[in-house]
Design an enzyme around this catalytic site. Structure first.
Site, PDB file in Angstrom:
ATOM      1  N   SER A 155      -9.419  -1.515   7.341  1.00  0.00           N
ATOM      2  CA  SER A 155      -8.924  -1.305   5.975  1.00  0.00           C
ATOM      3  C   SER A 155      -8.166  -2.458   5.344  1.00  0.00           C
ATOM      4  CB  SER A 155      -8.041  -0.067   5.930  1.00  0.00           C
ATOM      5  OG  SER A 155      -8.855   1.066   5.883  1.00  0.00           O
TER       6      SER A 155
ATOM      7  N   SER B 141      -9.634   0.954   3.190  1.00  0.00           N
ATOM      8  CA  SER B 141      -8.902   1.849   2.329  1.00  0.00           C
ATOM      9  C   SER B 141      -7.778   1.172   1.533  1.00  0.00           C
ATOM     10  CB  SER B 141      -8.291   2.966   3.177  1.00  0.00           C
ATOM     11  OG  SER B 141      -7.343   2.427   4.095  1.00  0.00           O
TER      12      SER B 141
ATOM     13  N   LYS C  18       0.847  -1.192   0.000  1.00  0.00           N
ATOM     14  CA  LYS C  18       0.000   0.000   0.000  1.00  0.00           C
ATOM     15  C   LYS C  18       0.883   1.243   0.000  1.00  0.00           C
ATOM     16  CE  LYS C  18      -3.938   1.744   2.775  1.00  0.00           C
ATOM     17  NZ  LYS C  18      -4.721   1.490   4.015  1.00  0.00           N
TER      18      LYS C  18
HETATM   19  N1  GLN Z   1     -13.089   2.724   6.921  1.00  0.00           N
HETATM   20  C1  GLN Z   1     -12.462   3.186   8.102  1.00  0.00           C
HETATM   21  C2  GLN Z   1     -12.210   4.667   8.007  1.00  0.00           C
HETATM   22  O1  GLN Z   1     -12.580   5.232   7.034  1.00  0.00           O
HETATM   23  C3  GLN Z   1     -11.195   2.418   8.347  1.00  0.00           C
HETATM   24  C4  GLN Z   1     -10.018   2.944   7.655  1.00  0.00           C
HETATM   25  C5  GLN Z   1      -8.753   2.188   7.939  1.00  0.00           C
HETATM   26  O2  GLN Z   1      -8.751   1.116   8.539  1.00  0.00           O
HETATM   27  N2  GLN Z   1      -7.649   2.791   7.558  1.00  0.00           N
HETATM   28  O3  GLN Z   1     -11.663   5.265   8.879  1.00  0.00           O
END
Ligand code: GLN
Length: 468
Positions: free
Chosen positions: A166, A142, A67
């Protein structure tokens, strides 16, 4: 793959070309932000020589995507943001150097929601990632680019980050294994901070065994991250075939409500039968503060993000606005131009919950509820060895479906954020498809630092043909 490399039936150089050509062929999925063709070719030569000499590392020949929130020396590090569009990292993340020291080959850096804020990958400044099972649907976020890189065979495994789901959520929506280790299991050195008390590097793979192999390489204490835990790292992959007889698996009743898509509840029932056949016992447990998890998470993570993202000021990192007449104008213009709408929303929410007069009502309260949520898990784990839950309440949604409604988007994280608040490890496992051919994921959660039990249970289901 490693066996055919040892038998000289293929080479790392050949594998790298195969994966690079699949990346080019599937560029419409938009999974990669940077393809590291030259770096991968050089590493492939090096690893081929080591295989010949018989001294190759544990991950020799593994093609891995990471990532674009993990630092790699001399490479772009965008975090999916315009503000870091041309930023080059001066150093390697610990997880990256551990991978390369184990002779893994890093093939590229993957697309993501800007600064890891999102659940659909639509918040990337570089366009959304598409779900390989149906390009009209989101792959989750994400770490959507990493999930899709593995799902569409553009990498054998990938790293992501999981602050509130994420890794697990895109793994579920894209049909790959996604593992979030215990908080502190993997060093966060070189992982760009979103919410430091929740962030953890995680692994995507096409099998539980591959995920275990990558985890045992990247895990372990690191002097560069004082929150990394000095806890010995088991050889996870060697422990997979363990018996699950006598294990007690809890089914948290708050996670199995009528709001969950029926096909996902059916997958839970199938998993339950397979676990029982293997000699495990299932029992209902309760995580009573689950209903407060989303509110708590979105207070804690935005508060930490507002502080962590203060460093992008136009002077220290990345984008610097032009034609400004004062320092304040430099800050305002650089940040206004550089950040996308969701990042701005989080900074404003976080600044608000920390501001004097509101701190006690929001932030301090959220910290107290976080303790209650952590205790829920401690109490549940007095009665069982692991928990079984859905990873998400629904399968993938359509691109564009939730972008105009942030609250609905936030609510889709309901089954993943609590594990970050509590710091416990969790894994999403592919669990078949729904009637539209979209993947289902189930989550297995374990006690802090007991990734072994979690991996053994997941491996058991996988080997019982659960995803067929
Ligand atoms: N969907 C969650 C958020 O928007 C988790 C994001 C993540 O784990 N980086 O914060």
């Amino acid at each position: 793959m490693q066996e055919s490399l040892r038998r000289n039936e293929t080479s790392c150089a050949t594998l790298v070309e195969e994966y690079l050509s699949r990346i080019v062929k599937q560029s419409s999925l938009n999974a990669f932000l940077t393809v590291l063709a030259d770096r991968a070719r050089v590493q492939a030569q090096r690893v081929d020589a080591k295989i010949k000499a018989g001294n190759a590392g544990k991950l020799a020949g593994s093609i891995i995507a990471v990532k674009d929130i993990l630092a790699m020396k001399g490479e772009r590090l965008t975090c999916g943001s315009r503000i870091l569009e041309n930023f080059i990292s001066p150093y390697d993340a610990t997880a990256i150097s551990r991978l390369e020291n184990a002779d893994a080959i890093i093939i590229g850096k993957t697309n993501m929601d800007e600064f890891a804020m999102g659940s659909s990958n639509e918040n990337s400044a570089f366009g959304p990632v598409k779900n390989p099972h149906n390009e009209k649907y989101v792959p989750g976020g994400s770490s959507g680019g990493s999930a899709v890189a593995v799902a569409a065979q553009m990498a054998m495994a990938a790293l992501g980050s999981d602050t509130g789901g994420s890794v697990r959520q895109p793994a579920a929506l894209s049909s790959v294994v996604g593992l979030k280790p215990t908080y502190g299991r993997v060093s966060r050195w070189g992982l760009v901070a979103f919410a430091s008390s929740l962030d953890q590097i995680g692994v995507f793979a096409n099998s539980v065994e591959d995920a275990a192999r990558v985890l045992e390489v990247i895990a372990g204490v690191d002097a560069h991250d004082s929150t990394s835990a000095p806890v010995p790292v088991p050889q996870y992959a060697q422990l997979l075939d363990g018996d699950i007889k006598g294990k007690v698996i809890g089914l948290p009743k708050e996670y199995l409500s009528s709001g969950v898509q029926p096909e996902i509840l059916a997958a839970i029932a199938r998993a339950k039968t397979l676990f029982e056949k293997g000699g495990a016992t299932l029992k209902e447990v309760s995580l009573p503060h689950t209903q407060y998890a989303i509110a708590t998470y979105y207070i804690v993570c935005t508060a930490e993000a507002s502080s962590n993202l203060a460093r992008y000021d136009g002077a220290h990192y990345g984008r610097r606005a032009q034609n400004v007449n004062s320092l304040e104008e430099l800050y305002v213009k650089s940040r206004s131009e550089g950040f996308g709408a969701e990042v701005k929303r989080r900074i404003m929410l976080g600044t608000y919950v920390l501001s004097s007069g509101y701190y006690d009502a929001y932030y301090r309260r959220a910290m107290k509820v976080r303790t209650l949520i952590r205790r829920d898990f401690e109490q549940a784990f007095q009665q069982c060895d692991a928990l079984l839950t859905p990873t998400t309440p629904t399968t993938a949604f359509k691109l564009g479906e939730k972008v105009s409604d942030p609250l609905t988007m936030y609510l889709s994280d309901i089954f993943t954020v609590s594990m970050n608040l509590a710091g416990v490890p969790a894994l999403s496992l592919p669990a078949g498809k729904d009637q539209h051919g979209l993947p289902i994921g189930l989550q297995i959660v374990a006690k802090a630092f007991d990734e072994t039990t979690m991996l053994q249970l997941a491996h058991h289901l996988e080997q019982s043909g659960f995803n067929e």
